[in-house]
Scaffold this motif. Structure first.
Motif, PDB file in Angstrom:
ATOM      1  N   ALA A 101       0.836  -1.204   0.000  1.00 40.28           N
ATOM      2  CA  ALA A 101       0.000   0.000   0.000  1.00 40.28           C
ATOM      3  C   ALA A 101       0.871   1.253   0.000  1.00 40.28           C
ATOM      4  O   ALA A 101       0.588   2.215  -0.729  1.00 40.28           O
ATOM      5  CB  ALA A 101      -0.930   0.000   1.212  1.00 40.28           C
ATOM      6  N   ARG A 102       1.952   1.240   0.774  1.00 39.94           N
ATOM      7  CA  ARG A 102       2.870   2.385   0.790  1.00 39.94           C
ATOM      8  C   ARG A 102       3.526   2.575  -0.570  1.00 39.94           C
ATOM      9  O   ARG A 102       3.678   3.700  -1.051  1.00 39.94           O
ATOM     10  CB  ARG A 102       3.941   2.195   1.859  1.00 39.94           C
ATOM     11  N   ARG A 103       3.933   1.463  -1.192  1.00 38.32           N
ATOM     12  CA  ARG A 103       4.548   1.559  -2.524  1.00 38.32           C
ATOM     13  C   ARG A 103       3.560   2.134  -3.537  1.00 38.32           C
ATOM     14  O   ARG A 103       3.939   2.962  -4.357  1.00 38.32           O
ATOM     15  CB  ARG A 103       5.041   0.186  -2.995  1.00 38.32           C
ATOM     16  N   ARG A 104       2.310   1.689  -3.479  1.00 37.76           N
ATOM     17  CA  ARG A 104       1.302   2.204  -4.415  1.00 37.76           C
ATOM     18  C   ARG A 104       1.080   3.701  -4.207  1.00 37.76           C
ATOM     19  O   ARG A 104       1.003   4.465  -5.176  1.00 37.76           O
ATOM     20  CB  ARG A 104      -0.015   1.444  -4.274  1.00 37.76           C
ATOM     21  N   GLU A 109       2.030   9.345  -5.949  1.00 40.34           N
ATOM     22  CA  GLU A 109       2.616  10.661  -5.657  1.00 40.34           C
ATOM     23  C   GLU A 109       3.672  11.038  -6.688  1.00 40.34           C
ATOM     24  O   GLU A 109       3.725  12.187  -7.145  1.00 40.34           O
ATOM     25  CB  GLU A 109       3.229  10.664  -4.256  1.00 40.34           C
ATOM     26  N   LEU A 110       4.528  10.075  -7.070  1.00 46.38           N
ATOM     27  CA  LEU A 110       5.569  10.354  -8.055  1.00 46.38           C
ATOM     28  C   LEU A 110       4.976  10.673  -9.419  1.00 46.38           C
ATOM     29  O   LEU A 110       5.441  11.587 -10.109  1.00 46.38           O
ATOM     30  CB  LEU A 110       6.536   9.176  -8.154  1.00 46.38           C
ATOM     31  N   ALA A 114       5.322  14.225 -11.382  1.00 50.74           N
ATOM     32  CA  ALA A 114       5.837  14.281 -12.754  1.00 50.74           C
ATOM     33  C   ALA A 114       4.845  14.983 -13.662  1.00 50.74           C
ATOM     34  O   ALA A 114       5.245  15.817 -14.499  1.00 50.74           O
ATOM     35  CB  ALA A 114       6.137  12.873 -13.257  1.00 50.74           C
ATOM     36  N   ALA A 115       3.560  14.676 -13.520  1.00 51.21           N
ATOM     37  CA  ALA A 115       2.531  15.327 -14.351  1.00 51.21           C
ATOM     38  C   ALA A 115       2.475  16.814 -14.048  1.00 51.21           C
ATOM     39  O   ALA A 115       2.322  17.639 -14.972  1.00 51.21           O
ATOM     40  CB  ALA A 115       1.171  14.675 -14.099  1.00 51.21           C
ATOM     41  N   ASP A 116       2.615  17.195 -12.786  1.00 51.50           N
ATOM     42  CA  ASP A 116       2.609  18.618 -12.417  1.00 51.50           C
ATOM     43  C   ASP A 116       3.809  19.349 -13.025  1.00 51.50           C
ATOM     44  O   ASP A 116       3.677  20.488 -13.489  1.00 51.50           O
ATOM     45  CB  ASP A 116       2.620  18.774 -10.898  1.00 51.50           C
TER      46      ASP A 116
END
Length: 122
Positions: A101-104, A109-110, A114-116
């Motif tokens: 869950a933390r990895r997901r 977030e990453l 990147a999109a931002d």
């Protein structure tokens, strides 16, 4: 190890079909696993295992994992599969669910960051 008096710790057999068959230059990582020796039954719960016995068994399994030379490979295997049962790489199934869950969340977030950055640059 916590055990109720006069009740031996019962462990289930290791399901051999779940052992991965991946090989690298040195051969399959799991051939070096400490759990493949005589403690293998510590890693999977017998049916209807009482909570105290489960916690005790899991802690014993984690102690075996702590001295295993392929603990990291085992853990990653269990996270990538994902393995739904047992102690793999020093983590219980519940602990692996938390890691996943933390990895997901981190991946989301990453991707958002990147999109931002792309939106701000364009």
């Amino acid at each position: 190890m916590l055990q109720l008096p006069h009740q031996p710790l019962q462990v289930a057999a290791v399901p051999t079909q779940r052992i991965p068959a991946r090989e690298d230059q040195a051969g399959p990582w799991h051939t070096e696993a400490v759990c493949r020796r005589d403690e293998a039954g510590l890693f999977f719960a017998p049916s209807k295992e009482p909570t105290a016995a489960r916690l005790s068994r899991e802690e014993a399994a984690k102690r075996v994992c702590a001295r295993c030379p392929v603990m990291v490979e085992c853990r990653e295997h269990a996270l990538l599969q994902p393995e739904p049962y047992g102690v793999w790489g020093g983590l219980t199934a519940a602990e692996r669910r938390v890691v996943l869950a933390r990895r997901r969340r981190r991946e989301v977030e990453l991707r958002k960051a990147a999109a931002d950055r792309v939106a701000a640059a364009g």
